[in-house]
Motif scaffolding. Sequence first.
Motif: not given
Length: 125
Positions: A56, A61, A64-65, A68-69
């Motif tokens: 982050q 970001t 975890s995001q 996912l992407t």
Amino acid sequence: MVGFWALFPGGSAQAVFAYAEARSFTTYLRDTHGALELLDLARVYTEGVDCENGAQRALGTPLSQLELTWRENSLGQNIWGVAFRNMLPYLVLLGLLIFIPLILGWNATRQKVDKHGPEKYTDKR
């Protein structure tokens, strides 16, 4: 780092798979955010920041995001989500092409009714 190695797979086939995933994810991060941001991520991690907050801070970001992407783009997981996101601009355009004529037609019909007004009945006895 002791925690990381405790989670790393022990079997040789699993270890090879884990290294392949790690390389794929690292390549994805480099291709998506650039080499300088990847170095910044490594620098943030050397400061002792945990994985989620380090991503982050360095990349803007959460980890975890990012994962996912990466899974969606590189591994093809969540194919319906990826397909929907890719089709979204076309769906919006289609919606506008259908919605605008409906609104214009409804408005024109409403204006015709208002123009003539309600019929008045007179009682001539």
